[in-house]
Design a protein around this motif. Structure first.
Motif, PDB file in Angstrom:
ATOM      1  N   ARG A  43       0.775  -1.181  -0.026  1.00  0.00           N
ATOM      2  CA  ARG A  43      -0.001  -0.118   0.034  1.00  0.00           C
ATOM      3  C   ARG A  43       0.881   1.066   0.221  1.00  0.00           C
ATOM      4  NH1 ARG A  43      -2.807  -0.084   4.793  1.00  0.00           N
ATOM      5  NH2 ARG A  43      -3.106  -1.926   4.343  1.00  0.00           N
ATOM      6  N   VAL A  44       1.948   1.313   0.702  1.00  0.00           N
ATOM      7  CA  VAL A  44       2.830   2.402   0.834  1.00  0.00           C
ATOM      8  C   VAL A  44       3.435   2.690  -0.594  1.00  0.00           C
ATOM      9  CG1 VAL A  44       4.856   3.092   1.809  1.00  0.00           C
ATOM     10  CG2 VAL A  44       3.352   2.403   3.209  1.00  0.00           C
TER      11      VAL A  44
ATOM     12  N   TYR B 210       0.985   4.521  -2.839  1.00  0.00           N
ATOM     13  CA  TYR B 210       0.970   5.879  -2.725  1.00  0.00           C
ATOM     14  C   TYR B 210       2.452   6.461  -3.132  1.00  0.00           C
ATOM     15  CZ  TYR B 210      -3.493   5.671   0.048  1.00  0.00           C
ATOM     16  OH  TYR B 210      -4.813   5.612   0.354  1.00  0.00           O
ATOM     17  N   LEU B 211       3.348   6.027  -2.999  1.00  0.00           N
ATOM     18  CA  LEU B 211       4.668   6.730  -3.560  1.00  0.00           C
ATOM     19  C   LEU B 211       4.475   6.612  -5.086  1.00  0.00           C
ATOM     20  CD1 LEU B 211       7.263   5.125  -0.875  1.00  0.00           C
ATOM     21  CD2 LEU B 211       6.315   7.258  -1.104  1.00  0.00           C
TER      22      LEU B 211
ATOM     23  N   LYS C  74       2.130   6.979  -6.980  1.00  0.00           N
ATOM     24  CA  LYS C  74       1.227   7.819  -7.294  1.00  0.00           C
ATOM     25  C   LYS C  74       1.553   9.408  -7.200  1.00  0.00           C
ATOM     26  CE  LYS C  74      -3.128   5.418  -6.284  1.00  0.00           C
ATOM     27  NZ  LYS C  74      -4.076   5.368  -5.237  1.00  0.00           N
ATOM     28  N   VAL C  75       2.648   9.453  -6.097  1.00  0.00           N
ATOM     29  CA  VAL C  75       3.227  10.721  -5.942  1.00  0.00           C
ATOM     30  C   VAL C  75       4.393  10.894  -7.016  1.00  0.00           C
ATOM     31  CG1 VAL C  75       4.912  12.035  -4.544  1.00  0.00           C
ATOM     32  CG2 VAL C  75       3.084  10.744  -3.412  1.00  0.00           C
TER      33      VAL C  75
ATOM     34  N   SER D 133      -2.039  12.603   0.833  1.00  0.00           N
ATOM     35  CA  SER D 133      -2.269  11.349   0.961  1.00  0.00           C
ATOM     36  C   SER D 133      -1.529  10.347   1.398  1.00  0.00           C
ATOM     37  CB  SER D 133      -3.675  10.902  -0.303  1.00  0.00           C
ATOM     38  OG  SER D 133      -2.592  10.659  -1.374  1.00  0.00           O
ATOM     39  N   ALA D 134      -0.144  10.274   1.011  1.00  0.00           N
ATOM     40  CA  ALA D 134       0.610   9.382   1.089  1.00  0.00           C
ATOM     41  C   ALA D 134       1.115   9.378   2.514  1.00  0.00           C
ATOM     42  CB  ALA D 134       1.654   9.266   0.198  1.00  0.00           C
ATOM     43  N   GLN D 135       1.311  10.675   2.899  1.00  0.00           N
ATOM     44  CA  GLN D 135       2.057  10.936   4.226  1.00  0.00           C
ATOM     45  C   GLN D 135       1.358  10.053   5.582  1.00  0.00           C
ATOM     46  OE1 GLN D 135       2.552  15.083   4.990  1.00  0.00           O
ATOM     47  NE2 GLN D 135       3.780  14.851   7.078  1.00  0.00           N
TER      48      GLN D 135
ATOM     49  N   GLU E 104      -0.058   7.364   5.483  1.00  0.00           N
ATOM     50  CA  GLU E 104       0.104   5.959   5.093  1.00  0.00           C
ATOM     51  C   GLU E 104       1.670   5.705   5.357  1.00  0.00           C
ATOM     52  OE1 GLU E 104      -1.711   2.449   4.784  1.00  0.00           O
ATOM     53  OE2 GLU E 104      -2.609   4.255   4.130  1.00  0.00           O
ATOM     54  N   LEU E 105       2.627   6.404   5.037  1.00  0.00           N
ATOM     55  CA  LEU E 105       3.956   6.288   5.566  1.00  0.00           C
ATOM     56  C   LEU E 105       4.214   6.353   6.666  1.00  0.00           C
ATOM     57  CD1 LEU E 105       5.597   8.169   2.478  1.00  0.00           C
ATOM     58  CD2 LEU E 105       6.132   5.856   3.089  1.00  0.00           C
TER      59      LEU E 105
END
Length: 92
Positions: A27-28, A31-32, A34-35, A53-55, A57-58
């Motif tokens: 999942r991380v 998200y990364l 996507k960034v 939105s990734a922050q 999750e990280l």
């Protein structure tokens, strides 16, 4: 092969934890990605939204012990610096 009941239980726990951690790490990475795509596209607003939105999750991965907290801090710092430079490159 595990001989004691406690060792068999530890094997079961490790299998469950491994599956959970693998899902978190995946999942991380999503998200990364996507960034990274937003940065590559050059859209600063979209990149900022993706980072926002990734922050969490990280941070959650660091809290759960999937990633080291310094690794998360380093990744977030580098991504935010790259996003910040997007605006400077567009203005120059």
């Amino acid at each position: 092969m595990a001989n004691t009941a406690s060792a068999r239980k530890r094997i079961r726990q490790t299998e469950k934890r491994t599956l959970r951690n693998r899902a978190r790490k995946s999942r991380v990475r999503t998200y990364l990605r996507k960034v990274e795509q937003a940065i590559a596209g050059g859209d600063k607003a979209q990149a900022q939204d993706a980072l926002k939105s990734a922050q969490p999750e990280l941070q959650r991965a660091a809290t759960k012990g999937v990633l080291h907290r310094n690794t998360v801090a380093r990744k977030l710092s580098r991504l935010s610096a790259r996003i910040k430079s997007l605006g400077a490159a567009a203005q120059a």
